[in-house]
Design a protein around this motif. Sequence first.
Motif, PDB file in Angstrom:
ATOM      1  N   THR A 426       0.816  -1.219   0.000  1.00 25.78           N
ATOM      2  CA  THR A 426       0.000   0.000   0.000  1.00 25.78           C
ATOM      3  C   THR A 426       0.846   1.263   0.000  1.00 25.78           C
ATOM      4  O   THR A 426       0.503   2.261  -0.645  1.00 25.78           O
ATOM      5  N   PHE A 427       1.962   1.228   0.720  1.00 27.98           N
ATOM      6  CA  PHE A 427       2.751   2.441   0.921  1.00 27.98           C
ATOM      7  C   PHE A 427       3.985   2.515   0.027  1.00 27.98           C
ATOM      8  O   PHE A 427       4.826   3.396   0.204  1.00 27.98           O
ATOM      9  N   LEU A 428       4.096   1.584  -0.918  1.00 25.99           N
ATOM     10  CA  LEU A 428       5.208   1.662  -1.865  1.00 25.99           C
ATOM     11  C   LEU A 428       4.876   2.665  -2.974  1.00 25.99           C
ATOM     12  O   LEU A 428       3.742   2.729  -3.436  1.00 25.99           O
ATOM     13  N   ALA A 485     -15.875  -5.626  -1.439  1.00 29.48           N
ATOM     14  CA  ALA A 485     -14.556  -5.366  -2.035  1.00 29.48           C
ATOM     15  C   ALA A 485     -14.587  -4.265  -3.097  1.00 29.48           C
ATOM     16  O   ALA A 485     -13.814  -3.299  -3.008  1.00 29.48           O
ATOM     17  N   PRO A 486     -15.446  -4.357  -4.134  1.00 31.22           N
ATOM     18  CA  PRO A 486     -15.450  -3.265  -5.113  1.00 31.22           C
ATOM     19  C   PRO A 486     -15.991  -1.954  -4.560  1.00 31.22           C
ATOM     20  O   PRO A 486     -15.580  -0.870  -5.001  1.00 31.22           O
ATOM     21  N   LEU A 487     -16.915  -2.028  -3.575  1.00 30.28           N
ATOM     22  CA  LEU A 487     -17.464  -0.801  -3.006  1.00 30.28           C
ATOM     23  C   LEU A 487     -16.404  -0.006  -2.243  1.00 30.28           C
ATOM     24  O   LEU A 487     -16.460   1.230  -2.193  1.00 30.28           O
ATOM     25  N   LEU A 488     -15.439  -0.714  -1.651  1.00 30.83           N
ATOM     26  CA  LEU A 488     -14.387  -0.024  -0.908  1.00 30.83           C
ATOM     27  C   LEU A 488     -13.547   0.876  -1.805  1.00 30.83           C
ATOM     28  O   LEU A 488     -12.955   1.859  -1.336  1.00 30.83           O
ATOM     29  N   HIS A 497      -4.878   5.461  -0.225  1.00 34.72           N
ATOM     30  CA  HIS A 497      -4.392   4.301   0.523  1.00 34.72           C
ATOM     31  C   HIS A 497      -5.488   3.593   1.323  1.00 34.72           C
ATOM     32  O   HIS A 497      -5.320   2.431   1.694  1.00 34.72           O
ATOM     33  N   LEU A 498      -6.586   4.300   1.610  1.00 32.64           N
ATOM     34  CA  LEU A 498      -7.573   3.771   2.560  1.00 32.64           C
ATOM     35  C   LEU A 498      -8.144   2.409   2.164  1.00 32.64           C
ATOM     36  O   LEU A 498      -8.203   1.499   3.013  1.00 32.64           O
ATOM     37  N   TYR A 503      -8.165  -3.624   3.196  1.00 35.19           N
ATOM     38  CA  TYR A 503      -7.929  -4.976   2.690  1.00 35.19           C
ATOM     39  C   TYR A 503      -6.883  -5.704   3.539  1.00 35.19           C
ATOM     40  O   TYR A 503      -7.044  -6.880   3.868  1.00 35.19           O
ATOM     41  N   GLY A 504      -5.796  -5.011   3.875  1.00 38.02           N
ATOM     42  CA  GLY A 504      -4.707  -5.646   4.615  1.00 38.02           C
ATOM     43  C   GLY A 504      -5.065  -5.955   6.053  1.00 38.02           C
ATOM     44  O   GLY A 504      -4.816  -7.067   6.553  1.00 38.02           O
ATOM     45  N   VAL A 505      -5.664  -4.994   6.753  1.00 29.83           N
ATOM     46  CA  VAL A 505      -5.982  -5.184   8.171  1.00 29.83           C
ATOM     47  C   VAL A 505      -7.018  -6.285   8.362  1.00 29.83           C
ATOM     48  O   VAL A 505      -6.903  -7.134   9.248  1.00 29.83           O
ATOM     49  N   ILE A 506      -8.037  -6.288   7.510  1.00 27.87           N
ATOM     50  CA  ILE A 506      -9.107  -7.277   7.657  1.00 27.87           C
ATOM     51  C   ILE A 506      -8.589  -8.693   7.380  1.00 27.87           C
ATOM     52  O   ILE A 506      -9.079  -9.674   7.942  1.00 27.87           O
ATOM     53  N   THR A 507      -7.573  -8.803   6.532  1.00 31.69           N
ATOM     54  CA  THR A 507      -6.977 -10.117   6.261  1.00 31.69           C
ATOM     55  C   THR A 507      -6.143 -10.588   7.454  1.00 31.69           C
ATOM     56  O   THR A 507      -6.142 -11.788   7.790  1.00 31.69           O
TER      57      THR A 507
END
Length: 554
Positions: A426-428, A485-488, A497-498, A503-507
């Motif tokens: 995400t932050f790259l 997923a697509p709504l996000l 980045h949001l 996606y990352g935190v929920i996984t």
Amino acid sequence: MSFEELLDQAGGLGRFQIFQLVLFCITNILTYPHIVLENFTAATPDHRCWVQILDNDTVSGNVTRTLSQDALLRISIPLDSNLKPEKCRRFILPQWQLLHLNETVTNTAEPDTEPCVDGWVYDRSYFPSTIITEWDLVCESQSLKSVVQTLFMTGSLLGSLIYSPLSDRFGRKVVYQWCLLQLGIVDTAAAFAPTFLIYCILRFWAGLNIMTITINSFSLMSEWTISKRKSVGVVLMMSSYSIGQMFLGGLAFAIRNWHTLHLAVSVPLFVLLFPSRKLVESFRWLIVRNQLEKGVKELRRVAHINGKKNAEETLTIEYVKSTIQNVLDAVHTKPSIFQLFHAPKALNVIRCLFSFHFRFSSAVSFYGLVLNLQHLGSNIFMFQVLFGAITLTARFVSLWTLNYMGLRTNQILFSFLAGVSILVNTFLPQEMQILRVVLATLGIGCVSAASTGSTLHQIELLPTVFRSTLGGIISGFHRIGAIVAPLLMILLGYSLHLPWIIYGVITLLAGLVILPLPETRNQPLVNTIQDVENNTKYSRKVKQEDTSTKVTQF
């Protein structure tokens, strides 16, 4: 073990099981592209506003003949913050003074601009035709692309809730064939949709069928396969999804027109209806639904296909009755699905239902990556094939790890790795394209590996009598994740980045809900509520013995 003994006598892995597995894999290869079809049919090409001085062939003059296309574009379209032509605005009047300014000067005359009231001009060198160019789903209408994907996923959610109970009531085979026929009809019709509204309705209808095809194929495969071969069958069937991804990437590269691409993945479904007639209804389901004679008949039919001689003499109704008497006794009690929630009878099923967070989370991260390939790079054909290859590899890595670490550890480990990969990516910066591709493929591979373990876990936890219904409920949570997923991606309007952070935190959190579930590796399928109760008692006994052993050793 009674059903296992009957399967051994009929051939636990013979010609019929191989035919069934090959048919389901081919079906998966052709049906999976329908889920991610909008990656290509709804690809957004470069675009700008239509302007008369540039795009009206009837306009002529000495000035326009002497100026280059770039110069005309410069005086007609303002520049964005990256000094590139705006995609959604144009100057009200040509700004001739800009021809004499330094090219690095940014025009700030916002009052001189207006929206694209006369339409857009698209770069058709990459995609000659998509639904985006067909119905101008750009600028203020760009969110409608996510609406199409969300409608499809919503349809798959409702379909799993509608057709799964029907599968437990009327049989897996007939509902499987009906949904396959519907999917072929509606997505073929979608290629000829005259309006965007009709296209959305047809895609929603297609979604109603897609999940039932998946659930029933897994149910039929698992119920005709002996326990020690189930994991191989599950991995091979899930690997066919990965092959379907690669197939779609190659097909879309060859067919750039969205109408033709829709037809190319829809028409072959009609051909699959013919070999699907050779499928055999689950004998487990027939017996637990109190259709013993028909179940024995189907068992003999499979034994005959597998080359088992004297099946008619050995697999008699009396022999089957004596072998599965405990199942028949449970069937006569007319079990209700609500009995599954009476603790402590089915504690493992309740835990399985409460693990919706894992199914939801894995769907959010998987479809968040798969449905948004354009956010990862420009070559979406390469990404589609690459993701397919990575998920295919991940399925077999998951099969290998399952032999050493079990189902729970498998899901926890790969969920953690997937979450970390997504967050780091995400932050790259965009310039680190190679590293971004590596992390994205690692993330999608880990999610696929965890999902493989989750699917096998689900099959082994649920009783045959309500497997499709409960599977539909659990898959419903998976579909909710696919809807979200697509709504996000709409949150991109607030922060770039949001969506990816979510996606990352929920996984990462997904792995935690696996901890309460029992380990079921290499255990036989449960068929009745009584089997579920027995397995729960057995799991408790094993835990008590382990605790006693540790205390003694201490």
